[in-house]
Motif scaffolding. Structure first.
Motif, PDB file in Angstrom:
ATOM      1  N   HIS A 110      32.629  23.853 -42.860  1.00 25.60           N
ATOM      2  CA  HIS A 110      32.129  24.300 -44.158  1.00 25.60           C
ATOM      3  C   HIS A 110      30.603  24.258 -44.293  1.00 25.60           C
ATOM      4  CE1 HIS A 110      32.203  19.945 -44.428  1.00 25.60           C
ATOM      5  NE2 HIS A 110      31.274  20.067 -45.356  1.00 25.60           N
ATOM      6  N   GLU A 111      29.866  23.919 -43.228  1.00 31.20           N
ATOM      7  CA  GLU A 111      28.427  23.725 -43.394  1.00 31.20           C
ATOM      8  C   GLU A 111      27.602  24.512 -42.391  1.00 31.20           C
ATOM      9  OE1 GLU A 111      27.750  19.487 -43.019  1.00 31.20           O
ATOM     10  OE2 GLU A 111      28.529  19.466 -40.990  1.00 31.20           O
ATOM     11  N   THR A 112      26.344  24.696 -42.730  1.00 35.29           N
ATOM     12  CA  THR A 112      25.412  25.348 -41.818  1.00 35.29           C
ATOM     13  C   THR A 112      24.880  24.292 -40.854  1.00 35.29           C
ATOM     14  OG1 THR A 112      23.461  24.877 -43.171  1.00 35.29           O
ATOM     15  CG2 THR A 112      24.691  26.927 -43.674  1.00 35.29           C
ATOM     16  N   PRO A 113      24.293  24.705 -39.729  1.00 34.78           N
ATOM     17  CA  PRO A 113      23.688  23.713 -38.834  1.00 34.78           C
ATOM     18  C   PRO A 113      22.608  22.877 -39.542  1.00 34.78           C
ATOM     19  CG  PRO A 113      23.966  25.777 -37.684  1.00 34.78           C
ATOM     20  CD  PRO A 113      24.298  26.044 -39.131  1.00 34.78           C
ATOM     21  N   GLU A 114      21.829  23.499 -40.417  1.00 31.67           N
ATOM     22  CA  GLU A 114      20.802  22.741 -41.150  1.00 31.67           C
ATOM     23  C   GLU A 114      21.438  21.675 -42.030  1.00 31.67           C
ATOM     24  OE1 GLU A 114      19.126  26.853 -40.355  1.00 31.67           O
ATOM     25  OE2 GLU A 114      21.029  26.074 -41.069  1.00 31.67           O
ATOM     26  N   ASP A 115      22.523  22.047 -42.736  1.00 30.35           N
ATOM     27  CA  ASP A 115      23.227  21.081 -43.575  1.00 30.35           C
ATOM     28  C   ASP A 115      23.796  19.940 -42.727  1.00 30.35           C
ATOM     29  OD1 ASP A 115      22.714  22.615 -45.832  1.00 30.35           O
ATOM     30  OD2 ASP A 115      24.696  23.558 -45.851  1.00 30.35           O
ATOM     31  N   ALA A 116      24.312  20.269 -41.560  1.00 27.66           N
ATOM     32  CA  ALA A 116      24.862  19.239 -40.669  1.00 27.66           C
ATOM     33  C   ALA A 116      23.767  18.281 -40.205  1.00 27.66           C
ATOM     34  CB  ALA A 116      25.545  19.889 -39.464  1.00 27.66           C
ATOM     35  N   ALA A 117      22.590  18.800 -39.887  1.00 27.84           N
ATOM     36  CA  ALA A 117      21.474  17.939 -39.457  1.00 27.84           C
ATOM     37  C   ALA A 117      21.085  16.966 -40.566  1.00 27.84           C
ATOM     38  CB  ALA A 117      20.281  18.793 -39.038  1.00 27.84           C
ATOM     39  N   VAL A 118      21.013  17.464 -41.800  1.00 26.70           N
ATOM     40  CA  VAL A 118      20.679  16.616 -42.949  1.00 26.70           C
ATOM     41  C   VAL A 118      21.775  15.570 -43.165  1.00 26.70           C
ATOM     42  CG1 VAL A 118      20.405  16.610 -45.469  1.00 26.70           C
ATOM     43  CG2 VAL A 118      19.219  18.321 -44.082  1.00 26.70           C
ATOM     44  N   ARG A 119      23.046  15.983 -43.105  1.00 25.52           N
ATOM     45  CA  ARG A 119      24.159  15.061 -43.311  1.00 25.52           C
ATOM     46  C   ARG A 119      24.186  13.966 -42.247  1.00 25.52           C
ATOM     47  NH1 ARG A 119      28.564  14.934 -40.644  1.00 25.52           N
ATOM     48  NH2 ARG A 119      28.513  17.123 -40.004  1.00 25.52           N
ATOM     49  N   GLU A 120      24.039  14.360 -40.980  1.00 24.78           N
ATOM     50  CA  GLU A 120      24.059  13.368 -39.896  1.00 24.78           C
ATOM     51  C   GLU A 120      22.909  12.379 -40.025  1.00 24.78           C
ATOM     52  OE1 GLU A 120      26.331  12.689 -37.727  1.00 24.78           O
ATOM     53  OE2 GLU A 120      27.627  14.419 -37.991  1.00 24.78           O
ATOM     54  N   LEU A 121      21.718  12.863 -40.380  1.00 29.74           N
ATOM     55  CA  LEU A 121      20.575  11.964 -40.567  1.00 29.74           C
ATOM     56  C   LEU A 121      20.867  10.978 -41.688  1.00 29.74           C
ATOM     57  CD1 LEU A 121      17.589  11.346 -39.724  1.00 29.74           C
ATOM     58  CD2 LEU A 121      16.955  12.716 -41.723  1.00 29.74           C
ATOM     59  N   ARG A 122      21.413  11.471 -42.807  1.00 24.72           N
ATOM     60  CA  ARG A 122      21.724  10.598 -43.941  1.00 24.72           C
ATOM     61  C   ARG A 122      22.782   9.561 -43.559  1.00 24.72           C
ATOM     62  NH1 ARG A 122      24.464  13.476 -46.265  1.00 24.72           N
ATOM     63  NH2 ARG A 122      26.200  12.960 -47.139  1.00 24.72           N
ATOM     64  N   GLU A 123      23.851  10.005 -42.857  1.00 24.13           N
ATOM     65  CA  GLU A 123      24.926   9.089 -42.479  1.00 24.13           C
ATOM     66  C   GLU A 123      24.456   8.021 -41.501  1.00 24.13           C
ATOM     67  OE1 GLU A 123      28.032  11.522 -40.873  1.00 24.13           O
ATOM     68  OE2 GLU A 123      28.676  12.243 -42.844  1.00 24.13           O
ATOM     69  N   GLU A 124      23.564   8.395 -40.584  1.00 24.45           N
ATOM     70  CA  GLU A 124      23.189   7.481 -39.508  1.00 24.45           C
ATOM     71  C   GLU A 124      21.929   6.672 -39.787  1.00 24.45           C
ATOM     72  OE1 GLU A 124      23.337   9.540 -35.759  1.00 24.45           O
ATOM     73  OE2 GLU A 124      25.324  10.337 -36.194  1.00 24.45           O
ATOM     74  N   THR A 125      21.126   7.094 -40.776  1.00 26.16           N
ATOM     75  CA  THR A 125      19.892   6.359 -41.059  1.00 26.16           C
ATOM     76  C   THR A 125      19.701   6.033 -42.532  1.00 26.16           C
ATOM     77  OG1 THR A 125      18.526   8.324 -41.416  1.00 26.16           O
ATOM     78  CG2 THR A 125      18.708   7.510 -39.135  1.00 26.16           C
ATOM     79  N   GLY A 126      20.454   6.685 -43.413  1.00 26.76           N
ATOM     80  CA  GLY A 126      20.251   6.516 -44.847  1.00 26.76           C
ATOM     81  C   GLY A 126      19.137   7.382 -45.398  1.00 26.76           C
ATOM     82  N   LEU A 127      18.460   8.132 -44.538  1.00 24.34           N
ATOM     83  CA  LEU A 127      17.349   8.985 -44.977  1.00 24.34           C
ATOM     84  C   LEU A 127      17.866  10.354 -45.395  1.00 24.34           C
ATOM     85  CD1 LEU A 127      14.814   8.194 -42.113  1.00 24.34           C
ATOM     86  CD2 LEU A 127      14.904   7.171 -44.399  1.00 24.34           C
ATOM     87  N   HIS A 128      17.302  10.883 -46.476  1.00 29.21           N
ATOM     88  CA  HIS A 128      17.671  12.230 -46.915  1.00 29.21           C
ATOM     89  C   HIS A 128      16.395  13.079 -46.909  1.00 29.21           C
ATOM     90  CE1 HIS A 128      20.173  15.247 -48.795  1.00 29.21           C
ATOM     91  NE2 HIS A 128      19.120  15.546 -49.532  1.00 29.21           N
ATOM     92  N   LEU A 129      16.307  13.945 -45.900  1.00 31.31           N
ATOM     93  CA  LEU A 129      15.130  14.802 -45.746  1.00 31.31           C
ATOM     94  C   LEU A 129      15.566  16.251 -45.664  1.00 31.31           C
ATOM     95  CD1 LEU A 129      13.331  12.700 -43.001  1.00 31.31           C
ATOM     96  CD2 LEU A 129      12.831  12.712 -45.441  1.00 31.31           C
ATOM     97  N   ARG A 130      14.668  17.140 -46.017  1.00 36.23           N
ATOM     98  CA  ARG A 130      14.949  18.567 -45.897  1.00 36.23           C
ATOM     99  C   ARG A 130      14.867  18.977 -44.433  1.00 36.23           C
ATOM    100  NH1 ARG A 130      14.150  21.659 -50.704  1.00 36.23           N
ATOM    101  NH2 ARG A 130      13.388  20.344 -52.388  1.00 36.23           N
ATOM    102  N   PRO A 131      15.731  19.901 -44.028  1.00 35.54           N
ATOM    103  CA  PRO A 131      15.654  20.353 -42.634  1.00 35.54           C
ATOM    104  C   PRO A 131      14.394  21.170 -42.400  1.00 35.54           C
ATOM    105  CG  PRO A 131      17.240  21.672 -43.846  1.00 35.54           C
ATOM    106  CD  PRO A 131      16.778  20.581 -44.768  1.00 35.54           C
ATOM    107  N   GLY A 132      13.759  20.877 -41.279  1.00 37.41           N
ATOM    108  CA  GLY A 132      12.601  21.654 -40.870  1.00 37.41           C
ATOM    109  C   GLY A 132      13.042  22.745 -39.920  1.00 37.41           C
ATOM    110  N   PRO A 133      12.103  23.267 -39.157  1.00 38.95           N
ATOM    111  CA  PRO A 133      12.442  24.367 -38.261  1.00 38.95           C
ATOM    112  C   PRO A 133      13.316  23.939 -37.085  1.00 38.95           C
ATOM    113  CG  PRO A 133      10.164  23.693 -37.942  1.00 38.95           C
ATOM    114  CD  PRO A 133      10.683  22.923 -39.120  1.00 38.95           C
ATOM    115  N   LEU A 134      14.066  24.894 -36.588  1.00 39.45           N
ATOM    116  CA  LEU A 134      14.813  24.729 -35.352  1.00 39.45           C
ATOM    117  C   LEU A 134      13.790  24.697 -34.225  1.00 39.45           C
ATOM    118  CD1 LEU A 134      17.557  24.757 -33.841  1.00 39.45           C
ATOM    119  CD2 LEU A 134      17.350  27.255 -33.799  1.00 39.45           C
ATOM    120  N   ILE A 135      13.799  23.642 -33.402  1.00 39.05           N
ATOM    121  CA  ILE A 135      12.765  23.521 -32.368  1.00 39.05           C
ATOM    122  C   ILE A 135      13.303  23.595 -30.945  1.00 39.05           C
ATOM    123  CG2 ILE A 135      11.097  22.351 -33.849  1.00 39.05           C
ATOM    124  CD1 ILE A 135      11.979  19.685 -32.657  1.00 39.05           C
TER     125      ILE A 135
END
Length: 149
Positions: free
Chosen positions: A40-65
């Motif tokens: 149900h999610e975009t890769p950007e949403d998944a990156a944000v979700r995984e960061l939040r789940e694993e670090t507690g940080l909620h940041l906006r996704p930046g560019p694909l690098i």
């Protein structure tokens, strides 16, 4: 043959450290938040979700690098496409890591010089390619036959 899609996040700190997490079932620490892209999610949403789940940080996704194609790791019957996103930098002296994922046994900031042995060859290649892609202003394509696990 199917293709597994995963995301990872590059999140260096202003004092050259990266978030390190440890999951006992994986048997090795990792310096990226990472995980599968849910249906149900975009890769950007998944990156944000995984960061939040694993670090507690909620940041906006930046560019694909970086875009990495990896041949199957042991136990996988299909290759994986891994998308590495830049999530900026944070000040590790003032940002506290808090894993929301109960499978994470430990989380800490780790100096970059300790990152390579922690993350292994495939992730190190991906990080280097991602940093180059960030400098060049476009995602760096990489392909590896070195299993990540």
């Amino acid at each position: 043959m199917s293709l597994n899609s995963s995301v990872q996040s590059a999140l260096p700190s202003t004092n050259a450290q990266v978030p390190a997490t440890e999951r006992p079932e994986i048997r090795e620490p990792a310096c990226f938040s990472r995980g599968q892209v849910d249906a149900h999610e975009t890769p950007e949403d998944a990156a944000v979700r995984e960061l939040r789940e694993e670090t507690g940080l909620h940041l906006r996704p930046g560019p694909l690098i970086a875009i990495s194609f990896e041949h199957p790791s042991p136990g996988w019957d299909h290759p994986t496409q891994i998308l590495l996103f830049d999530l900026g930098t944070v000040d590790s002296t003032s940002v506290r890591l808090m894993a929301l994922d109960p499978d994470i046994a430990e989380h800490r900031w780790s100096p970059l010089e300790e990152a390579e042995p922690l993350i292994g060859t495939a992730r190190t290649e991906r990080l280097r390619a991602g940093l180059a892609g960030l400098c060049e202003g476009r995602p760096a394509p990489i392909s590896t036959t070195v299993p990540e696990i």
